[in-house]
Write an enzyme that holds these catalytic residues in place. Structure first.
Site, PDB file in Angstrom:
ATOM      1  CE  LYS A  44    -119.772  76.569  72.800  1.00 24.95           C
ATOM      2  NZ  LYS A  44    -120.271  77.442  71.697  1.00 24.95           N
ATOM      3  N   GLY A  45    -116.585  70.914  73.850  1.00 27.72           N
ATOM      4  CA  GLY A  45    -116.140  69.566  73.234  1.00 27.72           C
ATOM      5  C   GLY A  45    -116.413  68.348  73.990  1.00 27.72           C
ATOM      6  CD  GLU A 100    -109.937  69.243  76.055  1.00 25.22           C
ATOM      7  OE1 GLU A 100    -110.998  68.746  75.554  1.00 25.22           O
ATOM      8  OE2 GLU A 100    -109.143  70.005  75.697  1.00 25.22           O
ATOM      9  CG  ASP A 101    -112.730  67.722  72.841  1.00 27.83           C
ATOM     10  OD1 ASP A 101    -111.665  67.849  73.001  1.00 27.83           O
ATOM     11  OD2 ASP A 101    -113.582  68.496  71.827  1.00 27.83           O
ATOM     12  CG  ASP A 104    -104.495  68.698  67.142  1.00 21.94           C
ATOM     13  OD1 ASP A 104    -103.641  67.643  66.520  1.00 21.94           O
ATOM     14  OD2 ASP A 104    -104.801  69.731  66.577  1.00 21.94           O
ATOM     15  CE  LYS A 132    -106.805  65.470  64.843  1.00 23.62           C
ATOM     16  NZ  LYS A 132    -107.088  66.779  64.460  1.00 23.62           N
ATOM     17  CG  PHE A 153    -110.851  68.838  61.498  1.00 21.11           C
ATOM     18  CD1 PHE A 153    -110.165  69.661  62.298  1.00 21.11           C
ATOM     19  CD2 PHE A 153    -112.167  68.989  61.447  1.00 21.11           C
ATOM     20  CE1 PHE A 153    -110.502  70.412  63.341  1.00 21.11           C
ATOM     21  CE2 PHE A 153    -112.744  69.677  62.177  1.00 21.11           C
ATOM     22  CZ  PHE A 153    -112.189  70.532  63.217  1.00 21.11           C
ATOM     23  CB  VAL A 154    -112.131  63.603  64.293  1.00 19.85           C
ATOM     24  CG1 VAL A 154    -111.447  62.351  63.456  1.00 19.85           C
ATOM     25  CG2 VAL A 154    -111.475  64.155  65.250  1.00 19.85           C
ATOM     26  CG  ASP A 160    -116.634  72.769  67.071  1.00 21.00           C
ATOM     27  OD1 ASP A 160    -115.534  72.211  67.796  1.00 21.00           O
ATOM     28  OD2 ASP A 160    -116.897  73.810  66.591  1.00 21.00           O
ATOM     29  NE  ARG A 166    -119.829  72.533  69.764  1.00 23.07           N
ATOM     30  CZ  ARG A 166    -118.678  72.446  70.031  1.00 23.07           C
ATOM     31  NH1 ARG A 166    -117.598  71.403  70.504  1.00 23.07           N
ATOM     32  NH2 ARG A 166    -117.925  73.681  69.991  1.00 23.07           N
TER      33      ARG A 166
HETATM   34  P1  IMP Z   1    -104.640  71.434  71.218  1.00 21.42           P
HETATM   35  O1  IMP Z   1    -104.392  72.614  72.269  1.00 21.42           O
HETATM   36  O2  IMP Z   1    -104.070  71.655  69.792  1.00 21.42           O
HETATM   37  O3  IMP Z   1    -104.401  70.103  71.831  1.00 21.42           O
HETATM   38  O4  IMP Z   1    -106.338  71.383  70.760  1.00 21.42           O
HETATM   39  C1  IMP Z   1    -107.329  70.914  71.613  1.00 21.42           C
HETATM   40  C2  IMP Z   1    -108.429  71.198  71.039  1.00 21.42           C
HETATM   41  O5  IMP Z   1    -108.476  71.665  69.577  1.00 21.42           O
HETATM   42  C3  IMP Z   1    -109.682  70.230  71.411  1.00 21.42           C
HETATM   43  O6  IMP Z   1    -110.118  70.309  72.654  1.00 21.42           O
HETATM   44  C4  IMP Z   1    -110.682  70.490  70.222  1.00 21.42           C
HETATM   45  O7  IMP Z   1    -111.560  71.655  70.463  1.00 21.42           O
HETATM   46  C5  IMP Z   1    -109.589  71.051  69.093  1.00 21.42           C
HETATM   47  N1  IMP Z   1    -109.555  70.198  68.206  1.00 21.42           N
HETATM   48  C6  IMP Z   1    -108.218  69.664  67.830  1.00 21.42           C
HETATM   49  N2  IMP Z   1    -108.293  68.683  66.822  1.00 21.42           N
HETATM   50  C7  IMP Z   1    -109.504  68.664  66.349  1.00 21.42           C
HETATM   51  C8  IMP Z   1    -110.182  67.716  65.432  1.00 21.42           C
HETATM   52  O8  IMP Z   1    -109.562  67.047  64.832  1.00 21.42           O
HETATM   53  N3  IMP Z   1    -111.570  68.294  65.406  1.00 21.42           N
HETATM   54  C9  IMP Z   1    -112.163  69.152  66.135  1.00 21.42           C
HETATM   55  N4  IMP Z   1    -111.611  69.793  66.929  1.00 21.42           N
HETATM   56  C10 IMP Z   1    -110.333  69.586  67.152  1.00 21.42           C
HETATM   57 MG    MG Z   2    -111.983  71.640  72.934  1.00 26.13          MG
END
Ligand code: IMP
Ligand code: MG
Length: 177
Positions: A44-45, A100-101, A104, A132, A153-154, A160, A166
């Protein structure tokens, strides 16, 4: 937003967010001239970001939604990625821009890129509002990037914590972090 003022500190304010999104939109507009562009917003982000980005792109694009989750309520990824809502149209021959939002660990995006490639689109590129880099576990190419942030953590503007925050119009960090 007074309701959240006590627990969230502003990291990227609304004006900076919107200015950067307009720059990204202008770049996408230049790069996709004459192409059949599909924005694939990851729920949803990224929905908040995707709708603003779409309005900053001066092209006849279409918008599709895809839901994936690698999270189970907390602040740490489990590494397990699931499709919770799939695209409803064939992507064959289309130019996909995945919106994507945040990237990470990169695990979600690398799963998505593999999954989308199997649908034989004409091209797939990535647009992420935030990155990040300090947390990356796999490298994913980010073709359009809003802001690089440190390992915090944002929340807000789609992001969210336990499904809340959100609707903040800015990116913030939890004061209790
Ligand atoms: P990844 O698979 O670790 O790259 O994570 C991606 C997903 O993790 C993003 O689409 C977010 O939904 C969530 N996420 C990662 N870091 C944060 C954060 O700092 N705040 C909120 N959601 C996060
Ligand atoms: Mg996400």
């Amino acid at each position: 937003m007074a309701f959240y003022e006590g627990d969230v500190e502003v990291l990227i304010d609304t004006a900076r967010l919107q200015a950067r999104i307009h720059e990204l939109g202008a770049q996408v507009t230049k790069d996709y001239q004459g192409k059949d562009l599909v924005l694939v917003a990851i729920m949803k982000g990224s929905v908040f970001f995707a709708t603003d980005l779409a309005r900053a792109i001066d092209l006849p694009l279409t918008l599709e939604l895809m839901g994936v989750s690698s999270y189970h309520g907390g602040t740490e990824t489990t590494g397990e990625v699931r499709i919770s809502f799939d695209l409803t149209k064939p992507m064959h021959g289309k130019h996909l821009l995945v919106v994507e939002d945040i990237i990470d660990t990169g695990l979600t995006m690398s799963f998505l890129l593999e999954n989308l490639a199997a649908r034989h689109p004409a091209s797939v590129k990535v647009c992420s509002l935030l990155e990040k880099p300090s947390r990356a576990k796999v490298t994913v190419p980010i073709d359009y990037k809003g802001f690089v942030i440190e390992d915090r953590f944002v929340v807000g503007y789609g992001l969210d914590y336990g499904e809340k925050y959100r609707n903040l119009p800015f990116i913030g960090v939890m004061r209790t972090e």
